[in-house]
Design a protein around this motif. Structure first.
Motif: not given
Length: 201
Positions: A134-161
């Motif tokens: 997730l760090g490698s793929i998210g890091g491909q998005h520059g600037g604030i976009a990578k944090w939107w990627f991270a937020l999406g992954s975090m959302t999936a984690s929250c919803l699942w658990f």
């Protein structure tokens, strides 16, 4: 503008976290036994969020500074996602199920905390999935976009658990059936292949 990036993070994060494994089985079992459900769910979410953030921040910063790592992350990530998707498709033809019937003894808060931390953090795959992939793929998005990627992954984690912990009574009979995991594995495999293609086109 950042919705596609957010959805990509959510899809990839969800696909990785929903795979059958010890952590999911433990969460489901503790939920069915009604033992420290909130603590277990909270710890799993916090650990995931911290590792995803560390991966996107660290790997992302490193990739942004090293162009060759960007190419490696792009094609290496696509190859890994294809392999992950292939394994999901293979798993779809197995008779795996999530066994929540294994006995679990009554434990105190400290022991419950230590157990869920051990199950979560002593699993090497969690670092590969969150920090590296997730760090490698998210890091491909520059600037604030990578944090939107991270937020999406975090959302999936929250919803699942949250779903697994508080919807255990409904989910247990479903995921005790191999067909449920077959369908889930097919979906995960398809999503992973779709994400692999999106990285290289």
């Amino acid at each position: 503008m950042f919705l596609p990036v957010y959805l990509q993070g959510m899809g990839l994060g969800g696909g990785l976290i929903m795979a059958i494994g010890g952590q999911n089985a433990y969460v489901l079992r503790t939920a069915l036994k009604k033992q420290h459900v909130s603590l277990t769910v909270l710890v799993c979410i916090i650990c995931d969020m911290a590792l995803i953030a560390a991966g996107v921040a660290g790997m992302g910063a490193l990739i942004e500074k090293t162009p060759i790592l960007m190419k490696f992350a792009k094609y290496g990530g696509a190859l890994f996602l294809f392999w992950y998707g292939l394994n999901a498709w293979k798993a779809a033809f197995k008779n795996d199920s999530l066994d929540a019937s294994a006995p679990i003894k009554a434990i105190g808060v400290k022991e419950a905390l230590a157990t869920v931390l051990a199950i979560t953090l002593l699993n090497p795959h969690v670092y590969l999935d969150t920090v590296v992939l997730l760090g490698s793929i998210g890091g491909q998005h520059g600037g604030i976009a990578k944090w939107w990627f991270a937020l999406g992954s975090m959302t999936a984690s929250c919803l699942w658990f949250i779903s697994l912990g508080y919807g255990a009574r409904l989910l247990a009979p479903l995921f005790a059936k191999p067909i449920a995991w077959r369908i889930l594995d097919v979906i995960v495999g398809t999503v992973m292949w779709g994400l692999a293609i999106s990285l290289v086109v």
